[in-house]
Design an enzyme around this catalytic site. Structure first.
Site, PDB file in Angstrom:
ATOM      1  N   ASP A 101     -11.182  -4.553   7.896  1.00 32.83           N
ATOM      2  CA  ASP A 101     -10.459  -3.989   9.052  1.00 32.83           C
ATOM      3  C   ASP A 101     -11.309  -4.207  10.306  1.00 32.83           C
ATOM      4  OD1 ASP A 101      -8.466  -3.243   7.362  1.00 32.83           O
ATOM      5  OD2 ASP A 101      -8.818  -1.081   7.509  1.00 32.83           O
ATOM      6  N   LYS A 105     -11.038  -2.069  19.118  1.00 33.96           N
ATOM      7  CA  LYS A 105     -11.354  -1.283  20.321  1.00 33.96           C
ATOM      8  C   LYS A 105     -12.808  -0.824  20.270  1.00 33.96           C
ATOM      9  CE  LYS A 105      -6.716   0.425  21.054  1.00 33.96           C
ATOM     10  NZ  LYS A 105      -5.773   1.472  20.695  1.00 33.96           N
ATOM     11  N   ASP A 137     -11.770 -12.898  11.345  1.00 33.80           N
ATOM     12  CA  ASP A 137     -11.196 -13.680  12.448  1.00 33.80           C
ATOM     13  C   ASP A 137     -11.663 -13.123  13.796  1.00 33.80           C
ATOM     14  OD1 ASP A 137      -9.709 -11.288  11.992  1.00 33.80           O
ATOM     15  OD2 ASP A 137      -8.207 -12.042  13.399  1.00 33.80           O
ATOM     16  N   THR A 167      -6.914 -16.312   1.476  1.00 31.50           N
ATOM     17  CA  THR A 167      -6.326 -14.999   1.209  1.00 31.50           C
ATOM     18  C   THR A 167      -5.066 -14.844   2.070  1.00 31.50           C
ATOM     19  OG1 THR A 167      -7.417 -13.789   2.982  1.00 31.50           O
ATOM     20  CG2 THR A 167      -8.667 -14.085   0.935  1.00 31.50           C
ATOM     21  N   LYS A 168      -4.313 -13.805   1.751  1.00 29.12           N
ATOM     22  CA  LYS A 168      -3.063 -13.554   2.477  1.00 29.12           C
ATOM     23  C   LYS A 168      -3.326 -13.377   3.977  1.00 29.12           C
ATOM     24  CE  LYS A 168       0.579 -10.095   2.455  1.00 29.12           C
ATOM     25  NZ  LYS A 168       1.150  -8.986   1.671  1.00 29.12           N
TER      26      LYS A 168
HETATM   27  C1  LIG Z   1      -7.157  -7.121   6.731  1.00 32.99           C
HETATM   28  S1  LIG Z   1      -6.905  -6.636   5.075  1.00 32.99           S
HETATM   29  C2  LIG Z   1      -7.603  -8.009   4.134  1.00 32.99           C
HETATM   30  C3  LIG Z   1      -7.116  -8.007   2.697  1.00 32.99           C
HETATM   31  C4  LIG Z   1      -7.656  -9.177   1.850  1.00 32.99           C
HETATM   32  N1  LIG Z   1      -9.110  -9.110   1.739  1.00 32.99           N
HETATM   33  C5  LIG Z   1      -7.238 -10.472   2.459  1.00 32.99           C
HETATM   34  O1  LIG Z   1      -8.103 -11.177   2.987  1.00 32.99           O
HETATM   35  O2  LIG Z   1      -6.038 -10.797   2.371  1.00 32.99           O
HETATM   36  C6  LIG Z   1      -8.140  -5.392   4.842  1.00 32.99           C
HETATM   37  C7  LIG Z   1      -7.959  -4.661   3.529  1.00 32.99           C
HETATM   38  O3  LIG Z   1      -9.074  -3.843   3.300  1.00 32.99           O
HETATM   39  C8  LIG Z   1      -8.636  -2.535   2.967  1.00 32.99           C
HETATM   40  N2  LIG Z   1      -9.698  -1.652   3.428  1.00 32.99           N
HETATM   41  C9  LIG Z   1     -10.105  -1.485   4.714  1.00 32.99           C
HETATM   42  N3  LIG Z   1     -11.144  -0.641   4.759  1.00 32.99           N
HETATM   43  C10 LIG Z   1     -11.407  -0.291   3.483  1.00 32.99           C
HETATM   44  C11 LIG Z   1     -12.371   0.557   2.890  1.00 32.99           C
HETATM   45  N4  LIG Z   1     -13.275   1.183   3.635  1.00 32.99           N
HETATM   46  N5  LIG Z   1     -12.344   0.716   1.550  1.00 32.99           N
HETATM   47  C12 LIG Z   1     -11.424   0.066   0.793  1.00 32.99           C
HETATM   48  N6  LIG Z   1     -10.476  -0.750   1.299  1.00 32.99           N
HETATM   49  C13 LIG Z   1     -10.483  -0.932   2.621  1.00 32.99           C
HETATM   50  C14 LIG Z   1      -7.336  -2.370   3.711  1.00 32.99           C
HETATM   51  O4  LIG Z   1      -6.527  -1.363   3.162  1.00 32.99           O
HETATM   52  C15 LIG Z   1      -6.740  -3.757   3.533  1.00 32.99           C
HETATM   53  O5  LIG Z   1      -6.031  -3.891   2.333  1.00 32.99           O
END
Ligand SMILES: C[S@@+](CC[C@H](N)C(=O)[O-])C[C@H]1O[C@@H](n2cnc3c(N)ncnc32)[C@H](O)[C@@H]1O
Length: 192
Positions: A101, A105, A137, A167-168
């Site tokens: 994530d 900001k 990114d 990845t997606k």
């Molecule tokens: C931007 S998505 C990327 C998902 C995957 N890695 C991809 O590249 O398609 C970020 C993922 O990390 C999870 N996520 C974010 N912070 C997290 C945390 N502290 N612990 C576990 N999952 C987390 C979110 O729910 C989300 O599914």
């Protein structure tokens, strides 16, 4: 695949019981819908693959996608907690942190997962010469991660960074015209 429901969240995982066999452990932090987990589990059948994901809906999707794969487990928990408290010391061959994530900001930057404490926990959980794969990114987040790694002393950069199955979110970002920044790290010395 089965969703992993540990007996307790207050003790390190018993990996031998969980996977029913020995094998190099790969951990995908924030595994989302489990695309990468499934692709890697197919490519490396002798590996054990653990997805960590905080959103229940994504855990459920990852479980559905990997239903036919015997070497995948998914754990519904926060990544930093899992790395620090649930993964035994020296147990992980490769961590993947792909498109964490971004918290773009400035006032939210402190929510970003990569910190010195997080790198310490990754370093502890990795086996000798274990690998940490990172992609984002977000150029400023990448810069922040690189700086934290350079100040840490427990990792060497591997050049060029590894090419991994897409990845997606990676496909989504590339379609939107974004650049992708990658870092492949190898655990080196113990951090004193
Ligand atoms: C931007 S998505 C990327 C998902 C995957 N890695 C991809 O590249 O398609 C970020 C993922 O990390 C999870 N996520 C974010 N912070 C997290 C945390 N502290 N612990 C576990 N999952 C987390 C979110 O729910 C989300 O599914």
């Amino acid at each position: 695949m089965i969703e992993l429901l540990p007996d307790t969240y207050f003790a390190p995982l018993d990996l031998l019981t969980i996977f029913g066999r020995e094998g190099p452990l790969h951990v995908d932090l924030g595994c989302g819908d489990g695309d990468l987990l499934c692709e890697l589990a197919r490519r490396i059948p002798h590996g054990n693959f653990l997805g960590i994901e905080k959103l229940a809906g994504r855990v459920a999707k990852a479980c559905r996608k990997s239903a036919h794969l015997e070497n995948v487990r998914v754990l519904h928990v926060e990544s930093a907690y899992a790395v620090r408290y649930l993964l035994p010391e020296g147990s992980v061959q490769t961590f993947y942190l792909l498109f964490p994530d971004p918290w773009p900001k400035r006032r939210h930057h402190r929510r970003r997962i990569v910190t010195t404490d997080f790198l310490d926990a990754i370093h502890r959980a990795l086996g000798e010469t274990g690998i940490f794969q990172i992609a984002t990114d977000q150029p400023d987040y990448f810069h922040q991660i690189r700086e934290a790694v350079e100040n840490h002393r427990g990792f060497d950069k591997i050049e060029p960074a590894a090419a991994l199955p897409s990845t997606k979110f990676e496909r989504r970002f590339i379609q939107a015209g974004a650049s992708i920044y990658r870092l492949s790290l190898r655990k080196t010395s113990p951090v004193t």
